[in-house]
Scaffold this motif. Structure first.
Motif, PDB file in Angstrom:
ATOM      1  N   THR A 131      -0.335  -0.465  -0.856  1.00 51.23           N
ATOM      2  CA  THR A 131       0.289  -0.931   0.379  1.00 51.23           C
ATOM      3  C   THR A 131       1.631  -1.595   0.082  1.00 51.23           C
ATOM      4  O   THR A 131       1.891  -2.074  -1.024  1.00 51.23           O
ATOM      5  CB  THR A 131      -0.616  -1.949   1.094  1.00 51.23           C
ATOM      6  N   GLY A 132       2.486  -1.607   1.113  1.00 49.30           N
ATOM      7  CA  GLY A 132       3.763  -2.316   1.023  1.00 49.30           C
ATOM      8  C   GLY A 132       4.801  -1.640   0.168  1.00 49.30           C
ATOM      9  O   GLY A 132       5.853  -2.230  -0.101  1.00 49.30           O
ATOM     10  N   GLN A 133       4.553  -0.413  -0.247  1.00 48.41           N
ATOM     11  CA  GLN A 133       5.495   0.292  -1.117  1.00 48.41           C
ATOM     12  C   GLN A 133       5.712   1.710  -0.593  1.00 48.41           C
ATOM     13  O   GLN A 133       4.751   2.382  -0.222  1.00 48.41           O
ATOM     14  CB  GLN A 133       4.968   0.370  -2.545  1.00 48.41           C
ATOM     15  N   PRO A 134       6.973   2.190  -0.563  1.00 46.72           N
ATOM     16  CA  PRO A 134       7.197   3.572  -0.151  1.00 46.72           C
ATOM     17  C   PRO A 134       6.691   4.546  -1.208  1.00 46.72           C
ATOM     18  O   PRO A 134       6.766   4.266  -2.410  1.00 46.72           O
ATOM     19  CB  PRO A 134       8.723   3.657   0.003  1.00 46.72           C
ATOM     20  N   VAL A 135       6.151   5.646  -0.766  1.00 48.04           N
ATOM     21  CA  VAL A 135       5.662   6.703  -1.645  1.00 48.04           C
ATOM     22  C   VAL A 135       6.371   7.994  -1.243  1.00 48.04           C
ATOM     23  O   VAL A 135       6.428   8.331  -0.061  1.00 48.04           O
ATOM     24  CB  VAL A 135       4.135   6.868  -1.533  1.00 48.04           C
ATOM     25  N   HIS A 199      -4.557   0.984  -0.562  1.00 43.29           N
ATOM     26  CA  HIS A 199      -5.192  -0.153  -1.223  1.00 43.29           C
ATOM     27  C   HIS A 199      -4.177  -1.273  -1.404  1.00 43.29           C
ATOM     28  O   HIS A 199      -2.981  -1.013  -1.581  1.00 43.29           O
ATOM     29  CB  HIS A 199      -5.701   0.237  -2.620  1.00 43.29           C
ATOM     30  N   ALA A 200      -4.639  -2.513  -1.422  1.00 45.73           N
ATOM     31  CA  ALA A 200      -3.789  -3.610  -1.868  1.00 45.73           C
ATOM     32  C   ALA A 200      -3.339  -3.307  -3.299  1.00 45.73           C
ATOM     33  O   ALA A 200      -4.082  -2.667  -4.051  1.00 45.73           O
ATOM     34  CB  ALA A 200      -4.551  -4.923  -1.815  1.00 45.73           C
ATOM     35  N   PRO A 201      -2.130  -3.709  -3.693  1.00 40.59           N
ATOM     36  CA  PRO A 201      -1.598  -3.317  -5.010  1.00 40.59           C
ATOM     37  C   PRO A 201      -2.550  -3.556  -6.175  1.00 40.59           C
ATOM     38  O   PRO A 201      -2.698  -2.692  -7.047  1.00 40.59           O
ATOM     39  CB  PRO A 201      -0.326  -4.156  -5.125  1.00 40.59           C
ATOM     40  N   ASP A 203      -5.828  -3.771  -6.093  1.00 38.77           N
ATOM     41  CA  ASP A 203      -6.956  -2.846  -5.963  1.00 38.77           C
ATOM     42  C   ASP A 203      -6.539  -1.428  -6.339  1.00 38.77           C
ATOM     43  O   ASP A 203      -7.326  -0.672  -6.920  1.00 38.77           O
ATOM     44  CB  ASP A 203      -7.504  -2.872  -4.538  1.00 38.77           C
ATOM     45  N   PHE A 204      -5.304  -1.060  -5.997  1.00 40.46           N
ATOM     46  CA  PHE A 204      -4.826   0.275  -6.345  1.00 40.46           C
ATOM     47  C   PHE A 204      -4.722   0.428  -7.858  1.00 40.46           C
ATOM     48  O   PHE A 204      -5.096   1.474  -8.412  1.00 40.46           O
ATOM     49  CB  PHE A 204      -3.462   0.531  -5.698  1.00 40.46           C
ATOM     50  N   ALA A 205      -4.211  -0.592  -8.535  1.00 38.38           N
ATOM     51  CA  ALA A 205      -4.109  -0.537  -9.996  1.00 38.38           C
ATOM     52  C   ALA A 205      -5.493  -0.385 -10.625  1.00 38.38           C
ATOM     53  O   ALA A 205      -5.683   0.411 -11.567  1.00 38.38           O
ATOM     54  CB  ALA A 205      -3.419  -1.787 -10.520  1.00 38.38           C
ATOM     55  N   ALA A 206      -6.475  -1.113 -10.102  1.00 40.92           N
ATOM     56  CA  ALA A 206      -7.835  -0.996 -10.624  1.00 40.92           C
ATOM     57  C   ALA A 206      -8.413   0.390 -10.339  1.00 40.92           C
ATOM     58  O   ALA A 206      -9.113   0.972 -11.180  1.00 40.92           O
ATOM     59  CB  ALA A 206      -8.718  -2.080 -10.001  1.00 40.92           C
ATOM     60  N   PHE A 207      -8.126   0.922  -9.152  1.00 44.09           N
ATOM     61  CA  PHE A 207      -8.613   2.254  -8.790  1.00 44.09           C
ATOM     62  C   PHE A 207      -8.053   3.312  -9.735  1.00 44.09           C
ATOM     63  O   PHE A 207      -8.798   4.165 -10.244  1.00 44.09           O
ATOM     64  CB  PHE A 207      -8.216   2.566  -7.344  1.00 44.09           C
ATOM     65  N   MET A 208      -6.753   3.262 -10.001  1.00 43.69           N
ATOM     66  CA  MET A 208      -6.132   4.259 -10.871  1.00 43.69           C
ATOM     67  C   MET A 208      -6.639   4.114 -12.309  1.00 43.69           C
ATOM     68  O   MET A 208      -6.835   5.116 -13.011  1.00 43.69           O
ATOM     69  CB  MET A 208      -4.619   4.122 -10.821  1.00 43.69           C
TER      70      MET A 208
END
Length: 311
Positions: A131-135, A199-201, A203-208
């Motif tokens: 979240t909060g970041q352009p992709v 995901h919150a940043p 949580d996203f790092a943990a997911f990846m």
């Protein structure tokens, strides 16, 4: 229920969808205003006094209403619209996350890219972002024209064979955002859904990190692994860390953790997996996976258990 069945197009969850939604409301308000003016003119033409009818058909009003008003309003709308949506064509920040999404009949191939544009991880029908970041999405097609659209995150953009289009998306809060192919592509086009999971940043790092962790023994060599190969599944599907390396169908490396099957038409669990393998053509007529009606209930259960372990 189809997870794509309700798409709130007027509830933006990011800046790119926000500018499009604002412009949409402006256009709707203008259309309502023009409709009201037309109704008023119609009422005067039918029921107004002779003096009002004469003024309505006079040259001044015809020139003003038929030429000057449309030219001024449409010019202002063009300038305002281009200014409002300029973020859709502005370059994304250096180092932004990049993902290549390829339209297929009738599903989505997903590849997470490094800074050199090389695929580092593959998936299907589901995209995970912070979240909060352009992709930046790189959109392609392997067969016919498709159109990628996640209404709450950005606009829609065609996926044209032989061409790579780019579309920025951004989610400002965690959630699951539904998408859909927005260009008729034949067959089960209406059943070609997509999901973006934000995901919150942290949580996203943990997911990846979890996705890149070594594969478990159950995922590599489960009881259904041999049956998966013997049934011909490996000829079309890939499972990382195994001999299955097919590229014609969706990558199944993480199929057990996906939210849906069949590109958004079934909730993902062992029961629906059995149904999909056994008779996918009844569930999604015309899709390119054959129905495996020749497999026994025990074999279907073994395959579904094996695939459910692919997390």
């Amino acid at each position: 229920m189809n997870v794509q069945s309700i798409i709130p197009v007027f509830d933006p969850a990011g800046p790119y969808a926000g500018s499009i939604t604002t412009l949409s409301w402006v256009l709707i308000a203008m259309a309502a205003g023009v409709f009201a003016i037309v109704l008023a003119a119609l009422w005067i033409a039918l029921f107004g006094s002779a003096r009002l009818k004469a003024r309505l058909g006079g040259p001044v009003l015809v020139w003003a209403g038929g030429i000057v008003f449309p030219v001024v309003v449409l010019t202002l709308l063009l300038v305002y619209g281009l200014s409002l949506t300029r973020n859709l064509t502005a370059p994304v920040p250096e180092g932004a996350m990049r993902v290549r999404i390829t339209g297929e009949m009738w599903w989505w191939r997903v590849a997470y890219l490094d800074r050199q544009g090389r695929a580092t991880m593959t998936d299907a029908n589901e995209l995970h972002i912070p979240t909060g970041q352009p992709v930046l999405l790189e959109l392609e097609s392997n067969d016919v024209i498709h159109s990628f659209w996640v209404p709450r995150l950005s606009g829609k953009l065609d996926m044209v064979p032989g061409r790579r289009n780019r579309l920025p998306i951004q989610a400002d809060r965690p959630g699951v955002y539904a998408g859909q192919c927005a260009e008729y592509c034949g067959g089960p086009h209406a059943l070609m859904g997509f999901v973006v999971v934000a995901h919150a940043p942290a949580d996203f790092a943990a997911f990846m990190a979890a996705r890149r962790a070594p594969r478990s023994a159950a995922a590599r060599d489960g009881a259904g692994a041999a049956l998966f190969r013997q049934s011909g599944c490996a000829a079309c599907h890939r499972i990382a860390g195994t001999a299955a390396n097919g590229a014609a169908g969706p990558d199944l490396t993480h199929v057990g953790s996906r939210r849906s099957l069949g590109a958004g038409i079934l909730s993902n669990n062992k029961g629906t997996m059995i149904g999909w393998i056994g008779d996918s053509q009844s569930i999604k007529p015309g899709n390119r996976m054959p129905s495996y009606k020749m497999l026994s209930a025990q074999q279907l259960d073994r395959l579904a258990t094996y695939l459910d372990a692919q997390k």
